[in-house]
Design a protein around this motif. Structure first.
Motif, short mmCIF file in Angstrom:
data_model
loop_
_atom_site.label_atom_id
_atom_site.label_comp_id
_atom_site.label_asym_id
_atom_site.label_seq_id
_atom_site.Cartn_x
_atom_site.Cartn_y
_atom_site.Cartn_z
N SER A 78 26.38 19.16 53.78
CA SER A 78 27.02 20.01 52.78
C SER A 78 26.92 19.35 51.41
O SER A 78 27.13 18.15 51.27
N ALA A 79 26.58 20.15 50.40
CA ALA A 79 26.40 19.63 49.04
C ALA A 79 27.67 19.82 48.24
O ALA A 79 28.24 20.90 48.20
N VAL A 80 28.10 18.75 47.60
CA VAL A 80 29.26 18.77 46.72
C VAL A 80 28.74 18.67 45.29
O VAL A 80 28.09 17.68 44.93
N ARG A 81 29.02 19.67 44.46
CA ARG A 81 28.57 19.66 43.06
C ARG A 81 29.72 19.99 42.14
O ARG A 81 30.60 20.77 42.50
N CYS A 82 29.69 19.41 40.97
CA CYS A 82 30.71 19.69 39.96
C CYS A 82 30.04 20.22 38.71
O CYS A 82 29.00 19.72 38.28
N VAL A 83 30.66 21.23 38.11
CA VAL A 83 30.25 21.78 36.82
C VAL A 83 31.46 21.70 35.91
O VAL A 83 32.44 22.41 36.12
#
Length: 282
Positions: free
Chosen positions: A201-206
């Motif tokens: 699972s990919a964890v990304r922040c914007v």
């Protein structure tokens, strides 16, 4: 006796044009002066404007046509509230996820009902059940812990010397540090916020928001894991990246807490298990 002679005007008192060579030359060479019959000068036609005006008009017409086609009778300046758009998109993703869960349960029920009479389907069902702990396709329950990360509750003008506003928010690498430390210390199942996650699972922040499997979350971020609680706590304490985060906790007041639970229950993972990767163009 000589007769009185009337004085003659000298060059200094005469007409300046009479003694100015430039003035004399200009009148001598100007056809409008020397030749009364010469035609009057006409200004050169402005070819640039004649060509530019139709081009500008055509471009403006094209822009109006494109705007009309895009609007389709709606106001293009309406619905410009970005947070509202994000929340609406998040609601749509959540609704689709619920539909997917319902369809998966239906497929599972139909597969189990048909398995006794279909040898091949029965074999596939048994294989799927064997892999379910690894693929997280079944609900799990067990002891675990929860780590909470939060932005600092302070304004930019109260920061210590050498720190910026970027140092008082939780970043993607901070969430990933906790997730990786828990996996490395033997976590058997994990959730971030309200979603079950797996090792891919990919964890990304914007900005100061987190995007996980198509949904957007705001802090505080909660990472829960089921497994050996003592071992996972030791893994968090020994992880270098988590240690750096804790230094910012002490320096600027970032939020960090760990709570243990005797029993946690996680739903089945319902996302895609296929790898997605870049492919070279041929």
């Amino acid at each position: 006796m000589p007769e009185d002679v009337e004085p003659v005007a000298t060059a200094s008192t005469a007409d300046p044009a009479a003694t100015d060579p430039a003035a004399t030359d200009s009148t001598a060479t100007d056809p409008a002066v020397t030749d009364p019959a010469a035609p009057a000068r006409r200004p050169r036609p402005r070819v640039t404007w004649r060509l530019l005006v139709p081009v500008v008009t055509a471009a403006a017409g094209l822009m109006f046509a494109m705007s009309f086609q895009a609007a389709q009778g709606r106001d293009l300046r309406a619905d410009r509230d970005l947070p509202q758009l994000i929340m609406e998109g998040d609601d749509r993703v959540a609704a689709r996820a619920e539909q997917l869960d319902a369809l998966q349960r239906e497929v599972e029920a139909l597969s189990k009902a048909s398995a006794p009479t279909d040898e091949h389907l029965s074999s596939l069902t048994r294989r799927a059940e064997e892999l379910s702990p690894t693929t997280a396709t079944t609900a799990v329950r067990g002891p675990g812990l929860e780590v909470a990360l939060d932005d600092a509750k302070r304004s930019g003008d109260t920061l210590p010397d050498g720190f910026t506003g970027d140092d008082v928010v939780v970043h993607q690498q901070d969430v990933q540090a906790v997730v990786n430390a828990l996996w490395a210390s033997g976590a058997e199942a994990m959730m971030i916020q309200d979603q079950r996650v797996i090792s891919t699972s990919a964890v990304r922040c914007v900005g100061n928001t987190l995007i996980l499997q198509g949904r957007v979350y705001a802090p505080p971020y909660r990472i829960s894991a089921i497994g050996d609680v003592s071992r996972m706590q030791q893994g968090l304490d020994a992880d270098p990246s988590v240690t750096i985060y804790k230094q910012y906790v002490d320096a600027v007041g970032l939020g960090y807490s760990v709570a243990t639970h005797g029993s946690l229950e996680f739903p089945a993972y319902s996302g895609s298990v296929d790898f997605q990767y870049a492919r070279p163009m041929r």
